[in-house]
Design a protein around this motif. Structure first.
Motif, mmCIF file in Angstrom:
data_model
loop_
_atom_site.group_PDB
_atom_site.id
_atom_site.type_symbol
_atom_site.label_atom_id
_atom_site.label_comp_id
_atom_site.label_asym_id
_atom_site.label_seq_id
_atom_site.Cartn_x
_atom_site.Cartn_y
_atom_site.Cartn_z
ATOM 1 N N SER A 153 0.754 -1.250 -0.073
ATOM 2 C CA SER A 153 0.027 -0.034 -0.078
ATOM 3 C C SER A 153 0.910 1.380 0.081
ATOM 4 O O SER A 153 2.089 1.288 0.468
ATOM 5 N N ILE A 154 0.414 2.248 -0.522
ATOM 6 C CA ILE A 154 1.294 3.581 -0.656
ATOM 7 C C ILE A 154 0.852 4.365 0.560
ATOM 8 O O ILE A 154 -0.211 4.469 1.070
ATOM 9 N N THR A 155 1.978 4.711 1.243
ATOM 10 C CA THR A 155 1.696 5.740 2.487
ATOM 11 C C THR A 155 1.359 7.053 2.196
ATOM 12 O O THR A 155 1.494 7.520 1.041
ATOM 13 N N ASP A 156 0.909 7.692 3.329
ATOM 14 C CA ASP A 156 0.622 9.192 2.993
ATOM 15 C C ASP A 156 1.691 9.822 2.716
ATOM 16 O O ASP A 156 1.554 10.774 1.765
ATOM 17 N N ALA A 157 3.036 9.659 2.947
ATOM 18 C CA ALA A 157 3.956 10.295 2.426
ATOM 19 C C ALA A 157 4.289 10.171 1.048
ATOM 20 O O ALA A 157 4.745 11.189 0.079
ATOM 21 N N GLU A 158 4.152 8.737 0.690
ATOM 22 C CA GLU A 158 4.196 8.491 -0.729
ATOM 23 C C GLU A 158 3.475 9.154 -1.660
ATOM 24 O O GLU A 158 3.427 9.626 -2.726
ATOM 25 N N GLN A 159 1.918 9.157 -1.265
ATOM 26 C CA GLN A 159 1.004 9.808 -1.886
ATOM 27 C C GLN A 159 1.196 11.353 -2.158
ATOM 28 O O GLN A 159 0.963 11.862 -3.046
ATOM 29 N N ALA A 160 1.663 11.964 -1.031
ATOM 30 C CA ALA A 160 2.109 13.448 -1.226
ATOM 31 C C ALA A 160 3.179 13.678 -2.197
ATOM 32 O O ALA A 160 2.926 14.636 -2.870
ATOM 33 N N VAL A 161 3.872 12.676 -2.246
ATOM 34 C CA VAL A 161 5.024 12.853 -3.323
ATOM 35 C C VAL A 161 4.448 12.762 -4.691
ATOM 36 O O VAL A 161 4.568 13.523 -5.706
ATOM 37 N N ILE A 162 3.705 11.566 -4.743
ATOM 38 C CA ILE A 162 3.113 11.432 -6.088
ATOM 39 C C ILE A 162 2.222 12.493 -6.497
ATOM 40 O O ILE A 162 1.991 12.985 -7.826
ATOM 41 N N ASP A 163 1.299 13.238 -5.532
ATOM 42 C CA ASP A 163 0.328 14.206 -5.865
ATOM 43 C C ASP A 163 1.175 15.545 -6.469
ATOM 44 O O ASP A 163 0.598 16.435 -7.179
ATOM 45 N N ARG A 164 2.456 15.677 -5.988
ATOM 46 C CA ARG A 164 3.018 16.790 -6.792
ATOM 47 C C ARG A 164 3.652 16.774 -8.121
ATOM 48 O O ARG A 164 4.235 17.627 -8.804
ATOM 49 N N LEU A 165 3.457 15.402 -8.746
ATOM 50 C CA LEU A 165 3.866 15.108 -10.209
ATOM 51 C C LEU A 165 2.755 15.506 -11.012
ATOM 52 O O LEU A 165 1.493 15.423 -11.062
ATOM 53 N N ASP A 166 2.949 16.336 -11.802
ATOM 54 C CA ASP A 166 2.015 16.932 -13.093
ATOM 55 C C ASP A 166 2.737 16.585 -14.494
ATOM 56 O O ASP A 166 3.721 16.701 -14.902
ATOM 57 N N ALA A 167 1.734 15.695 -15.229
ATOM 58 C CA ALA A 167 2.184 15.231 -16.311
ATOM 59 C C ALA A 167 2.442 16.181 -17.520
ATOM 60 O O ALA A 167 3.356 16.185 -18.403
ATOM 61 N N ASP A 168 1.741 17.458 -17.435
ATOM 62 C CA ASP A 168 2.142 18.522 -18.431
ATOM 63 C C ASP A 168 3.349 19.131 -18.126
ATOM 64 O O ASP A 168 4.100 19.356 -19.291
ATOM 65 N N ALA A 169 3.823 19.260 -16.918
ATOM 66 C CA ALA A 169 5.028 19.619 -16.748
ATOM 67 C C ALA A 169 6.249 18.939 -17.239
ATOM 68 O O ALA A 169 7.280 19.263 -17.652
ATOM 69 N N ILE A 170 6.144 17.664 -16.912
ATOM 70 C CA ILE A 170 6.775 16.552 -17.522
ATOM 71 C C ILE A 170 6.949 16.455 -18.949
ATOM 72 O O ILE A 170 8.278 16.614 -19.409
ATOM 73 N N ALA A 171 5.979 16.574 -19.413
ATOM 74 C CA ALA A 171 5.866 16.642 -21.062
ATOM 75 C C ALA A 171 6.709 18.046 -21.668
ATOM 76 O O ALA A 171 7.339 17.946 -22.530
ATOM 77 N N GLU A 172 6.455 19.273 -20.841
ATOM 78 C CA GLU A 172 7.092 20.287 -21.083
ATOM 79 C C GLU A 172 8.745 20.238 -20.972
ATOM 80 O O GLU A 172 9.376 20.936 -22.105
ATOM 81 N N LEU A 173 9.146 19.765 -19.981
ATOM 82 C CA LEU A 173 10.443 19.492 -19.919
ATOM 83 C C LEU A 173 11.053 18.617 -21.086
ATOM 84 O O LEU A 173 12.139 18.752 -21.404
ATOM 85 N N THR A 174 10.356 17.731 -21.012
ATOM 86 C CA THR A 174 10.687 16.628 -22.209
ATOM 87 C C THR A 174 10.961 17.502 -23.481
ATOM 88 O O THR A 174 11.975 17.283 -24.164
ATOM 89 N N ALA A 175 10.013 18.138 -23.813
ATOM 90 C CA ALA A 175 10.078 19.210 -25.042
ATOM 91 C C ALA A 175 10.802 20.152 -25.033
ATOM 92 O O ALA A 175 11.728 20.209 -26.032
ATOM 93 N N GLU A 176 11.455 20.656 -24.148
ATOM 94 C CA GLU A 176 12.510 21.621 -23.903
ATOM 95 C C GLU A 176 13.824 20.894 -24.135
ATOM 96 O O GLU A 176 14.737 21.377 -24.805
#
Length: 408
Positions: free
Chosen positions: A2-25
Motif C-alpha cells: 500500500s502507498i503511505t501518506d508520505a508517498e501519496q504526497a510525493v505522487i500528488d506533486r507530479l504533473d504530467a503536463d510539466a513533465i511533457a514540457e520539460l521533455t519538449a525543452e
C-alpha cells in the motif's frame, strides 16, 4: 504494497503536463551524436535541477560535452538511489513526417528525436526527484547524465575514472523499456579489423595480395563463431551475437586492394572478456586465410582493436531490489512486468564501478519508437514512469544495503 501518506504526497506533486514540457525543452536543444554536442541539454538540465535545490556538477569530457551529476538530500545518510541517463541522441535521419526537433504534442504523444531515447526518461527522473525532495528533503538521490552513450561511451568512462566509489542502494537506468523492469542486459563491444595486402594492376592480380578478398575469411570466422554462440545460450540473456557493420577498402576497380577495414558489433555476456573475444577472432581469421592459400596469402597482415566496450549486468530476479521495484511500478499504475534486454546500456559500468545492482526502467519502447522516424513517447507513460521513480526513491532500501527510513 500500500502507498503511505508520505508517498501519496510525493505522487500528488507530479504533473504530467510539466513533465511533457520539460521533455519538449530537452528535445528542442538537440544533441545529435555524431555531429553535435550535448552541452545545451546539460545546461538546460542543470538550470532546472539547480532551481529545484540540487547540487549540480558539470564534468567536461570534451569541449562542449559535459557530464552532469546532480545530488539531492542528505548524503550523510548514504548515497541513496542512483539514476542514470544520457544526454546525446542519434541523428534524426530521413523519413520524418514532422519536424524532428519541434517536439509538438499530438493528443497523448510527444514527437521528436530523443523523446523516447531518452529525453523523456530524463524529464521523468528530474520531476520525480523534485517531488521526493519537496516532501522528504533528507532522502539522498543522485542523477548522472553522461555524454556519448550512443557512440563511444566517453562520458561514462570519464565518470568512472574521476568519480569515487559510492554507497548507492541501487542504480536505475532510465532507458526506454516500455515500462518493463529489466533485470539483466547483454553488453556490447565494437571491433575494428584491419587487413593489409599488396597493390597491383588488376590486369596482373597475382602480383598483389587482395585485402578485400582476405576479409571474406574474417567474415567467415565471424559467422562461424556466431553460430557456435547460438548453440550455447545464457540461461537468462540468450547468446552473444556478431554483426558485421561496415566493410571499406581498396582504391579503385582496376587496382588490387591493398587494404580493407571491417567494423563489427559483438553483443557480450556479463562474464565474457572483450580482449579474449578479439584475439580468438583474429586467430581464427588468420588460420582461415592461411588455409585457403590464395595467391599473396603470405603478404596479408591482419590486426584488430576493441574500440568500445559496454559491459552487461545481471541482477537476481528474485532479489529484494527487483521485488521492491516491481511493487513500485504496480503502485504507480503499471503492470509490473519483468524482463531482460538484448540491447546494451551503461548500467554495467556503474554496476562494476560502484558494486551496485542495476535495473533498467523507462517510458517509451526501444524497438518500435527509438532510433527511427517519428520517434515519440506517450505523456501518460512519462507520468507513470515519474511516479514509479519517485516510489523507488522513497522506498530507499531498494538494494537492501540500508534500512528504509520512510515516514508514514
Amino acid at each position: 504494497m500500500s502507498i503511505t501518506d508520505a508517498e501519496q504526497a510525493v505522487i500528488d506533486r507530479l504533473d504530467a503536463d510539466a513533465i511533457a514540457e520539460l521533455t519538449a525543452e530537452l528535445v528542442r536543444v538537440g544533441g545529435e551524436n555524431p555531429g553535435g554536442t550535448e552541452e545545451a541539454t546539460a545546461t538546460r538540465l542543470a538550470f532546472a535541477l539547480r532551481a529545484l535545490g540540487a547540487e549540480v556538477t558539470l564534468q567536461t569530457v570534451e569541449p562542449g560535452r559535459p557530464n552532469l551529476i546532480a545530488r539531492m538530500g542528505d548524503h550523510r545518510l548514504g548515497d541513496g538511489i542512483l539514476f542514470l541517463g544520457h544526454s546525446d541522441v542519434v541523428p534524426a535521419g530521413e523519413g520524418w513526417t514532422r519536424d524532428s526537433y519541434a517536439c509538438l504534442r499530438e493528443g497523448d504523444a510527444l514527437y521528436g528525436r530523443g523523446t523516447t531515447d531518452m529525453k523523456g526518461g530524463l524529464a521523468a527522473v528530474v520531476s520525480a526527484m523534485a517531488a521526493v525532495n519537496a516532501e522528504l528533503p533528507h532522502l539522498p538521490m543522485t542523477l548522472v547524465v553522461t555524454v556519448d552513450e550512443e557512440l563511444g561511451a566517453k562520458g561514462v568512462l570519464h565518470y568512472i575514472e574521476h568519480e569515487p566509489v559510492g554507497s548507492y542502494r541501487a542504480c536505475i537506468v532510465a532507458e526506454p523499456t516500455n515500462l518493463v523492469t529489466i533485470t539483466a542486459c547483454r553488453g556490447a563491444m565494437n571491433v575494428r579489423v584491419n587487413l593489409e595486402g599488396a597493390s597491383a594492376h588488376a590486369g596482373k592480380p597475382d602480383e598483389g595480395a587482395n585485402a578485400i578478398v582476405a576479409a571474406t575469411e574474417v567474415i567467415a570466422a565471424v559467422e562461424a563463431d556466431d553460430a557456435a554462440l547460438r548453440r550455447r545460450p545464457h540461461p537468462v540473456l540468450g547468446s552473444g551475437t556478431w554483426s558485421v557493420g561496415t566493410v571499406e577498402g581498396g582504391h579503385g576497380t582496376s587496382i588490387v586492394a591493398d587494404r580493407c577495414t571491417l567494423t563489427i558489433d559483438r553483443r557480450i555476456l556479463p562474464d565474457e572478456q572483450p580482449d579474449a573475444i578479439l584475439n580468438n577472432l583474429l586467430a581464427d581469421a588468420r588460420g582461415r586465410i592461411r588455409d585457403r592459400a590464395r595467391v599473396g596469402t603470405d603478404r596479408i597482415r591482419v590486426s584488430g582493436e576493441v574500440e568500445m566496450v559496454m559491459p552487461g549486468f545481471e541482477t537476481e530476479p528474485e532479489s529484494e531490489l527487483v521485488n521492491a521495484a516491481v511493487h513500485a511500478v504496480r503502485d504507480a499504475g503499471g503492470d509490473g512486468s519483468v524482463g531482460v534486454w538484448t540491447a546494451a546500456c551503461e548500467g554495467g559500468f556503474l554496476h562494476r564501478h560502484h558494486g551496485v545492482d542495476c535495473l533498467v526502467f523507462g517510458p517509451g519502447d526501444l524497438t518500435t519508437q527509438a532510433h527511427q522516424p517519428d520517434e515519440h513517447v506517450l505523456v501518460s507513460d512519462l507520468h507513470l514512469a515519474a511516479r514509479a521513480y519517485a516510489l523507488m526513491a522513497v522506498r530507499a532500501a531498494l538494494a537492501g544495503r540500508h534500512p528504509a527510513q520512510t515516514p508514514n
